[in-house]
Design a protein around this motif. Structure first.
Motif, PDB file in Angstrom:
ATOM      1  N   VAL A 149       0.847  -1.186   0.000  1.00  0.00           N
ATOM      2  CA  VAL A 149       0.000   0.000   0.000  1.00  0.00           C
ATOM      3  C   VAL A 149       0.885   1.239   0.000  1.00  0.00           C
ATOM      4  CG1 VAL A 149      -1.686   1.348   1.301  1.00  0.00           C
ATOM      5  CG2 VAL A 149      -1.933  -1.136   1.145  1.00  0.00           C
ATOM      6  N   ILE A 150       0.610   2.134  -0.927  1.00  0.00           N
ATOM      7  CA  ILE A 150       1.311   3.414  -1.027  1.00  0.00           C
ATOM      8  C   ILE A 150       0.286   4.503  -0.722  1.00  0.00           C
ATOM      9  CG2 ILE A 150       2.631   4.966  -2.518  1.00  0.00           C
ATOM     10  CD1 ILE A 150       3.249   2.420  -4.239  1.00  0.00           C
ATOM     11  N   ALA A 151       0.534   5.263   0.321  1.00  0.00           N
ATOM     12  CA  ALA A 151      -0.388   6.325   0.737  1.00  0.00           C
ATOM     13  C   ALA A 151       0.197   7.678   0.391  1.00  0.00           C
ATOM     14  CB  ALA A 151      -0.665   6.225   2.236  1.00  0.00           C
ATOM     15  N   THR A 152      -0.575   8.520  -0.273  1.00  0.00           N
ATOM     16  CA  THR A 152      -0.121   9.859  -0.643  1.00  0.00           C
ATOM     17  C   THR A 152      -0.872  10.886   0.187  1.00  0.00           C
ATOM     18  OG1 THR A 152      -1.759  10.094  -2.429  1.00  0.00           O
ATOM     19  CG2 THR A 152       0.353   9.087  -2.982  1.00  0.00           C
ATOM     20  N   GLY A 153      -0.143  11.883   0.678  1.00  0.00           N
ATOM     21  CA  GLY A 153      -0.740  12.897   1.532  1.00  0.00           C
ATOM     22  C   GLY A 153      -0.740  14.267   0.886  1.00  0.00           C
ATOM     23  N   GLU A 154      -0.563  15.291   1.724  1.00  0.00           N
ATOM     24  CA  GLU A 154      -0.637  16.666   1.252  1.00  0.00           C
ATOM     25  C   GLU A 154       0.576  16.998   0.372  1.00  0.00           C
ATOM     26  OE1 GLU A 154      -0.601  20.345   3.981  1.00  0.00           O
ATOM     27  OE2 GLU A 154      -2.710  19.838   3.742  1.00  0.00           O
ATOM     28  N   GLY A 155       0.367  17.955  -0.492  1.00  0.00           N
ATOM     29  CA  GLY A 155       1.428  18.377  -1.393  1.00  0.00           C
ATOM     30  C   GLY A 155       1.159  17.924  -2.817  1.00  0.00           C
ATOM     31  N   SER A 156       2.060  18.296  -3.717  1.00  0.00           N
ATOM     32  CA  SER A 156       1.895  17.936  -5.116  1.00  0.00           C
ATOM     33  C   SER A 156       3.260  17.663  -5.737  1.00  0.00           C
ATOM     34  CB  SER A 156       1.197  19.066  -5.899  1.00  0.00           C
ATOM     35  OG  SER A 156       1.962  20.258  -5.853  1.00  0.00           O
ATOM     36  N   MET A 158      -3.964  15.318   4.279  1.00  0.00           N
ATOM     37  CA  MET A 158      -3.206  14.865   5.443  1.00  0.00           C
ATOM     38  C   MET A 158      -1.773  15.396   5.374  1.00  0.00           C
ATOM     39  SD  MET A 158      -3.018  11.009   7.006  1.00  0.00           S
ATOM     40  CE  MET A 158      -4.778  11.078   7.333  1.00  0.00           C
ATOM     41  N   PRO A 159      -1.411  16.334   6.268  1.00  0.00           N
ATOM     42  CA  PRO A 159      -0.084  16.941   6.208  1.00  0.00           C
ATOM     43  C   PRO A 159       0.954  16.256   7.093  1.00  0.00           C
ATOM     44  CG  PRO A 159      -1.445  18.176   7.733  1.00  0.00           C
ATOM     45  CD  PRO A 159      -2.292  17.033   7.231  1.00  0.00           C
ATOM     46  N   ASP A 160       0.533  15.308   7.930  1.00  0.00           N
ATOM     47  CA  ASP A 160       1.409  14.698   8.920  1.00  0.00           C
ATOM     48  C   ASP A 160       1.896  13.335   8.429  1.00  0.00           C
ATOM     49  OD1 ASP A 160       1.717  12.799  11.447  1.00  0.00           O
ATOM     50  OD2 ASP A 160       2.142  14.844  12.101  1.00  0.00           O
ATOM     51  N   GLY A 161       3.207  13.161   8.317  1.00  0.00           N
ATOM     52  CA  GLY A 161       3.773  11.922   7.824  1.00  0.00           C
ATOM     53  C   GLY A 161       3.506  10.737   8.728  1.00  0.00           C
ATOM     54  N   GLY A 162       3.497  10.972  10.043  1.00  0.00           N
ATOM     55  CA  GLY A 162       3.220   9.890  10.982  1.00  0.00           C
ATOM     56  C   GLY A 162       1.797   9.364  10.840  1.00  0.00           C
ATOM     57  N   GLN A 163       0.850  10.280  10.707  1.00  0.00           N
ATOM     58  CA  GLN A 163      -0.539   9.861  10.517  1.00  0.00           C
ATOM     59  C   GLN A 163      -0.713   9.156   9.179  1.00  0.00           C
ATOM     60  OE1 GLN A 163      -3.314  13.091  11.181  1.00  0.00           O
ATOM     61  NE2 GLN A 163      -2.219  13.778  12.999  1.00  0.00           N
TER      62      GLN A 163
END
Length: 359
Positions: A241-248, A276-281
């Protein structure tokens, strides 16, 4: 026996007993359920309590009770009248539908975009869920936002969440992020009569919900279990699973997790969590998504009689169902422990949805 009532969402009282010819509803962990109530208005006894005031959408809830215990409550969301058939069909949805129309905000309107964020620091995940619901019940006019809902007190923990007004995040989505997190709690909104059954309320249950134990032998000569089905679904299996968060583009936050058990091919899933801006979350989400999708899911369903040894009033979401089966390819012939994740009902039957514990 079943009884059905229309209740005011202004006072949470003013019970009016109704006599539908059909009524369906249900409850599920972490998600909403709904149903319909059908009335034969050519029958004078049925038609007598039916008025615009007892059927107004959102101004009334329909409550189904079994032997005096409130089992289900749904906000009226629509009414279909068929003049030729002489029927009125009422559509209703439980409290989860309300969280779709509430948002995590400290300012409800212009100013939300620049207001200080709603931040919850050093809490447990269940406490954050409670605070999200409390936030959803805060607004002006207060009486229109408030609900008769009981919650637990805050508990200190290690989790932190920040919600920005300019994102206008729905409360339902925020609650889903909490329940989907690695080690996240389950949520149930239990329905209850209060004040000697004269008024209605909810009790929010949140955490590791395990209360309740029931047993059925699906192999017994005297049947209590009907229409048993077992579904084994591998359509959403992923071992990376690859999860992508905030940013571009190059600045996007990305986290991943994998577990290559068995001998099947590599199956990737990319999950987007743009807000989601938090890497831990985000890592928590990747791990939780992997745990949920690394193996095929199994779900069993069967019907029991509404007036059987176990009734709708006995069922507690999250409880344990001990079920003995035989003759299934993907389940050994023996007793197995399953978790009650939801049920639906009509006048005659209750249909259980269960998942194997540890499966």
């Amino acid at each position: 026996m079943w009884r059905y009532f229309s209740v005011s969402t202004d006072t949470w009282a003013g019970k009016v007993e109704l006599e539908p010819s059909e009524f369906t509803g249900g409850r599920s962990l972490n998600s909403g359920q709904g149903g319909t109530a059908r009335f034969n208005v050519r029958d004078a006894r049925t038609a007598a309590p039916l008025t615009i005031d007892t059927l107004r959408p959102w101004e009334r809830i329909l409550v189904a009770e079994w032997d005096g215990n409130a089992v289900y409550a749904g906000f009226i969301t629509g009414v279909d009248e068929d003049l030729d058939a002489g029927t009125v069909t009422v559509r209703h949805q439980d409290i989860w539908s309300l969280w779709e129309s509430r948002h995590v905000l400290t300012v409800r309107g212009d100013g939300a975009q620049s207001a200080a964020p709603f931040t919850l620091t050093s809490k447990t995940l269940p406490t954050i869920a409670f605070r999200l619901v409390a936030n959803a019940m805060t607004g002006d006019p207060a009486a229109r936002y408030d609900l008769p809902l009981i919650m637990n007190a805050d508990v200190s923990g290690t989790e932190t969440r920040t919600y920005y007004g300019y994102k206008f995040q729905r409360t339902a989505a925020a609650l889903k992020e909490i329940t989907d997190a690695d080690g996240g709690p389950d949520i149930d909104f239990d329905t209850q009569w209060d004040n000697g059954t004269e008024t209605f309320r909810w009790v929010m249950r949140c955490g590791a919900l395990t209360q309740g134990l029931w047993e059925w032998d699906a192999t017994a000569a005297k049947k209590e279990v009907f229409g048993l089905t077992l579904k084994t679904d591998a359509s959403k299996v992923a071992n990376r699973v690859i999860a992508t968060g905030e940013g571009s583009e190059r600045n996007m936050i990305v986290r991943d997790d994998d577990s290559f058990t068995g001998t099947g091919p590599a199956l990737e899933a990319v999950k987007s969590y743009q807000g989601m801006p938090d890497g831990g979350q985000l890592q928590q989400r990747a791990t939780a998504d992997l745990n949920a999708s690394n193996d095929p899911t199994q779900q069993m369903s069967f019907k029991i009689r509404a007036n059987g040894s176990v009734t709708a009033a006995d069922l507690i979401l999250g409880g344990t169902c001990r079920v003995k089966t035989s003759g299934l390819y993907f389940l050994t012939a023996d007793w197995h422990e399953w978790r009650l994740i939801g049920f639906t009902f009509d006048r005659d039957w209750i249909t259980l949805q269960i998942q194997e514990i540890g499966g």
